[in-house]
Design a protein around this motif. Structure first.
Motif, short mmCIF file in Angstrom:
data_model
loop_
_atom_site.label_atom_id
_atom_site.label_comp_id
_atom_site.label_asym_id
_atom_site.label_seq_id
_atom_site.Cartn_x
_atom_site.Cartn_y
_atom_site.Cartn_z
N ASP A 27 23.87 76.02 -28.85
CA ASP A 27 24.08 77.05 -29.87
C ASP A 27 24.79 78.26 -29.26
O ASP A 27 25.70 78.85 -29.88
N ILE B 46 25.64 88.52 -26.53
CA ILE B 46 25.26 87.11 -26.66
C ILE B 46 24.44 86.66 -25.45
O ILE B 46 23.40 86.00 -25.58
N THR C 130 28.50 79.68 -30.23
CA THR C 130 28.71 81.06 -30.66
C THR C 130 29.84 81.71 -29.87
O THR C 130 30.73 82.37 -30.42
N PHE D 255 29.60 87.92 -35.96
CA PHE D 255 28.16 87.83 -36.17
C PHE D 255 27.46 89.19 -36.04
O PHE D 255 26.25 89.26 -35.89
#
Length: 474
Positions: free
Chosen positions: A54, A38, A58, A19
């Motif tokens: 979420d 993150i 991830t 990502f």
């Protein structure tokens, strides 16, 4: 020596930056760099159950290449409790020294901050797999998804304990859980191994008097503080050889699940061996439960209630696994059903296991014997052990470990019958032989019976007639 357990900050853990968190052209970058990005982002973005999940998805995609399929239970429990669980900035681990050794006694001492750090990573599912073969979990994901193997009442209690723990950390950053130094309040994990030469000498060094055996009968099974070995005793945890966590409400899972600081136990030790036990000291219980298995449920929230902190600092959990006798053929060559517990090798194995746990006080600062040990039906559920044989083994082990009192805590109508049998047996031992009876004689009866059955010189008693047989033999 076992290979060390790898923490997320290890530079050896490399993952693709799927990502573009770190804006690197390298095909793989240290996982820790991605994870810290993150987490930094999540401190602002996580506001409800959906955004929390979420974040977990991830992390899972980055570390494992795929997201977990089901977060149903976690979603519901976070939503109904409205507890923010990522409001804590404790994601940078301090130095650790895993793992515990399997062949010799060893110890890991954590500060409460270090323990909290590992709990957070267990929750985030940000830990790599164990470097050894095990059935233990390296995260709390079994609590997140609904399924036939998950008992919701137990899991709800565990998640309540976890989020209450996170709330306490977030609301008391300067005076609460993380405030204690490792000298003031350590969380200690000790692997204790009885050397093989010593284990064979146990019967030769038996003392001359029995420990007191007290039977406590409850309307239902409970992890109330009265039955946790507080303030200065110890409590037997009927462990699997792969210790730790789960979602089915077993006795081990309940005691660990209510005590977040005990969660790292699942990370720090390879599967237990026959002469090895694992001790956890200093883990505070956050909630209590009632019931067991499918009927386990949350009882009370403990954190914040007045209680001397020394009680929790001194709390001792004795993780000792029993033989999995459900896997042994119960058919006897002469017909009928055998009692595998009575096989001489098995008797000695269980005695050494219990003795090693009951003598674990030697590795604590006080070095004084526990004034009492709380136990119950050790290895007599899914593992198929005989209740009467296991009770005699534990009574004998407590006696030769110089434990003044063994407290047998039983709960529910199904265990009440055995509780009455045990009380009658203890009373008759005292009545007919007096407390001067050498503890070894109780165990010797079992050994002789097991040998005679194996050599086909004796019939196999009924499973509920062992107490009667021992009394007649004395």
């Amino acid at each position: 020596m076992s290979e060390a357990f790898v923490l997320p900050c290890s530079p050896s853990i490399l993952r693709p930056d799927r990502f573009d968190f770190v804006s690197s052209d390298a095909p793989e970058v240290p996982f820790w760099r991605i994870l810290t990005c993150i987490l930094a982002e999540s401190l602002n973005s996580v506001t409800d159950s959906s955004s929390l999940i979420d974040t977990l998805e991830t992390i899972s995609v980055v570390l494992h290449g795929e997201a977990a399929r089901n977060y149903q239970v976690l979603y519901v429990n976070v939503a109904t409790s409205s507890r923010p669980c990522l409001a804590t900035a404790i994601f940078i681990p301090e130095p650790l020294h895993p793992p515990l050794k399997s062949e010799e006694t060893s110890q890991i001492i954590l500060s409460r901050r270090q323990a909290a750090c590992l709990v957070v990573h267990l929750f985030l599912c940000s830990l790599p797999a164990h470097p050894w073969q095990t059935e233990s979990f390296v995260n709390l994901s079994p609590w997140y998804s609904a399924g036939e193997a998950m008992h919701q009442g137990a899991v709800q209690a565990y998640l309540t304990a976890l989020f209450t723990y996170f709330e306490a950390i977030a609301s008391e950053p300067d005076s609460g859980i993380l405030h204690h130094s490792v000298e003031d309040w350590p969380v200690v994990f000790t692997s204790i191994v009885t050397p093989e030469d010593q284990s064979h000498a146990l019967l030769c060094n038996a003392p001359a008097s029995l420990s007191r055996l007290a039977v406590v009968q409850l309307p239902h099974q409970s992890t109330d503080t009265t039955y946790l070995g507080l303030p200065d005793g110890a409590c037997v945890i009927s462990a699997n050889k792969c210790v730790g966590l789960g979602a089915t409400g077993t006795q081990e899972e309940l005691h660990v699940g209510i005590s977040p600081e005990a969660y790292p136990v699942t990370l720090l030790a390879p599967p237990l061996k026959d002469r090895q036990v694992l001790i956890c000291q200093g883990a505070e219980a956050i909630v209590t439960t009632k019931g067991h298995g499918r009927w386990a449920s949350l009882d009370e929230i403990l954190h914040g209630r007045p209680r001397p902190s020394s009680d929790w600092r001194n709390r001792v959990m004795l993780f000792m696994d029993a033989l999995e006798l459900d896997l042994v053929d119960h058919a006897h060559p002469n017909g009928g059903e055998n009692i595998p517990d009575l096989m001489p090798g098995y008797l000695h194995r269980e005695l050494v296991k219990a003795y090693t746990a009951f003598c674990s006080h030697r590795y604590r600062n006080t070095r004084k014997p526990y004034p009492f040990v709380t136990t119950g039906l050790w290895g007599c559920g899914a593992f198929g052990g005989n209740r009467q044989v296991k009770a005699i083994i534990q009574w004998y082990a407590a006696s030769i470990a110089n434990i003044p009192e063994l407290r047998y805590v039983l709960g529910g109508a199904e265990q009440e019958v055995f509780g009455d049998e045990l009380k009658r047996f203890v009373d008759r031992v005292a009545e007919h032989t007096g407390r001067e009876l050498e503890p070894r004689k109780l165990f010797d009866v079992l050994v002789r019976l097991g040998t005679d059955i194996q050599n086909r010189k004796a019939a196999v008693p009924e499973p509920d007639e062992i107490f009667q047989y021992v009394l007649k033999s004395l």
